[in-house]
Design an enzyme around this catalytic site. Structure first.
Site, PDB file in Angstrom:
ATOM      1  N   GLY A  70       0.826  -1.206   0.000  1.00  0.00           N
ATOM      2  CA  GLY A  70       0.000   0.000   0.000  1.00  0.00           C
ATOM      3  C   GLY A  70       0.854   1.246   0.000  1.00  0.00           C
ATOM      4  O   GLY A  70       0.535   2.253   0.623  1.00  0.00           O
TER       5      GLY A  70
ATOM      6  N   GLY B 227      -0.125   5.216  -0.544  1.00  0.00           N
ATOM      7  CA  GLY B 227      -1.038   5.918   0.352  1.00  0.00           C
ATOM      8  C   GLY B 227      -0.312   7.041   1.073  1.00  0.00           C
ATOM      9  O   GLY B 227       0.812   7.417   0.729  1.00  0.00           O
TER      10      GLY B 227
ATOM     11  N   TYR C 253     -13.596   0.279   9.141  1.00  0.00           N
ATOM     12  CA  TYR C 253     -12.157   0.556   9.281  1.00  0.00           C
ATOM     13  C   TYR C 253     -11.698   0.217  10.695  1.00  0.00           C
ATOM     14  O   TYR C 253     -10.707  -0.498  10.897  1.00  0.00           O
ATOM     15  CB  TYR C 253     -11.897   2.021   8.960  1.00  0.00           C
ATOM     16  CG  TYR C 253     -10.475   2.484   9.146  1.00  0.00           C
ATOM     17  CD1 TYR C 253      -9.427   1.890   8.452  1.00  0.00           C
ATOM     18  CD2 TYR C 253     -10.168   3.564   9.988  1.00  0.00           C
ATOM     19  CE1 TYR C 253      -8.126   2.332   8.601  1.00  0.00           C
ATOM     20  CE2 TYR C 253      -8.873   4.014  10.138  1.00  0.00           C
ATOM     21  CZ  TYR C 253      -7.849   3.392   9.449  1.00  0.00           C
ATOM     22  OH  TYR C 253      -6.561   3.830   9.601  1.00  0.00           O
TER      23      TYR C 253
ATOM     24  N   LYS D  39      -9.282  -2.918  12.068  1.00  0.00           N
ATOM     25  CA  LYS D  39      -8.043  -2.670  12.798  1.00  0.00           C
ATOM     26  C   LYS D  39      -8.007  -3.413  14.138  1.00  0.00           C
ATOM     27  O   LYS D  39      -6.950  -3.916  14.544  1.00  0.00           O
ATOM     28  CB  LYS D  39      -7.833  -1.171  13.008  1.00  0.00           C
ATOM     29  CG  LYS D  39      -7.441  -0.432  11.733  1.00  0.00           C
ATOM     30  CD  LYS D  39      -6.176  -0.999  11.114  1.00  0.00           C
ATOM     31  CE  LYS D  39      -5.707  -0.223   9.905  1.00  0.00           C
ATOM     32  NZ  LYS D  39      -4.487  -0.802   9.289  1.00  0.00           N
TER      33      LYS D  39
END
Length: 342
Positions: A34, A37, A167, A171
């Site tokens: 990723g 980002g 989200y 997590k």
């Protein structure tokens, strides 16, 4: 023991010591997923400065800019393709994996099925990969891992979480899965719960990103419309502190860590307090407030983060305060506007 045997033994001992010393000095080979980002590109620059350009591999499924491509190794990596990830780890002899791939809070709420695939299935792949190849793995968490039942001021390292965004749920899942793999398999899993991370890059869809958008809009247009109420207090840190925390935590000896997941923060402020600091540098701008669905998310998150355990165990200490942050952001966003030609 004959003189010859003694000499051979002494040589063997010295050889082992020499090999051990060389191994200790060898920099880790690091893969960042990723990577395009908010944190990835800056993280790669930071770690390349410490370990060498060729030892930090940036990856994503997006075509990089020429600047990113020319700055150091960049490869295609799909976190949902386990065999592809295996090939990367083997071909590049990866030692550490930094897993940034995720859909952030506001974006995740707009596409929950995709957030489940990227944030949860992707996590399953990288943690199994780390177990299989004995990697040290870092996965960022967030203030979004807490919910409305959590104490908000301050929020300690261990407390009830119960988030209400996909989200946040993903997590908490990552935190618990990583701790399980550590206790079950001895995996060197490490996780930091970051507050809002503020950098000059354009906002990426997080609830705390008002603190980035305000600088871009004010410097370009002289006005900002904030989607949070003026008194919404949230914990924050500048990207310089975030990257230093990540780097110091990754380098900390495993036996000094009493936990695998730590809160880290630098400061807490409201949009109103941020605006008051900005006015000292840019007196002629306006701000209006129009709270939207992100206000509900912010109201369920910590106001002040307790990171005393990180300070105790691996000597974490922030260096950028609110005045520093405003000065840095004005300078860095101005430079970005000039570089982009608008």
């Amino acid at each position: 023991m004959t003189l010859l045997r003694k000499a051979c033994c002494a040589f063997a001992i010295n050889a082992r010591r020499y090999s051990s010393n060389v191994q200790n000095k060898k920099p880790p080979k690091i893969l960042i997923t990723g990577g395009l980002g908010q944190l990835g590109v800056e993280c790669a620059k930071h770690l390349r400065g410490k370990y060498g350009k060729e030892n930090v591999i940036l990856s994503d499924i997006i075509k990089p800019t020429n600047e990113v491509f020319n700055d150091g190794p960049y490869i295609f990596a799909d976190i949902l393709d386990f065999k592809g990830l295996q090939k990367i780890v083997v071909d590049h002899r990866v030692d550490w994996l930094i897993h940034f791939s995720a859909l952030l809070s506001a974006i995740g709420e707009q596409n929950v099925p995709l957030a489940v695939r990227v944030n949860i299935e992707g996590m399953h792949n990288v943690i199994e990969l780390a177990k299989q190849y004995g990697l040290r793995i870092f996965v960022p968490s967030t203030i979004g891992a807490f919910g409305p039942d959590s104490p908000r001021n301050p929020t300690p390292n261990i407390t009830v979480q119960r988030p209400r965004t996909i989200y946040g749920v993903s997590k908490v899942h990552a935190e618990l899965l990583g701790e399980y793999y550590y206790h079950k398999f001895g995996l060197d899993f490490r996780c930091l719960r970051f507050p809002g991370v503020i950098s000059s890059d354009p906002p990426g869809g997080g609830t705390t990103d008002y603190a980035i958008a305000i600088f871009h809009d004010v410097l370009r247009k002289g006005h900002y419309e904030c989607y949070l109420k003026p008194d919404t207090r949230l914990p924050m840190m500048h990207v310089k502190d975030a990257l230093r925390a990540l780097s110091e935590f990754l380098e900390a000896p495993s036996n000094t860590l009493n936990r695998r997941v730590y809160n880290v923060t630098s400061m807490s402020f409201t949009p109103e307090e941020l605006t008051d600091k900005m006015i000292k540098h840019i007196p002629d701008f306006t701000i209006t407030y129009k709270p939207d669905s992100r206000q509900d998310i912010a109201d369920s998150w910590p106001q002040v983060f307790d990171d005393s355990e990180a300070r105790r165990d691996w000597n974490w200490k922030p260096t950028v305060n609110l005045d520093d942050l405003v000065s840095l952001m004005i300078k860095e966003v101005k430079e970005k506007i000039v570089a982009n030609g608008f």
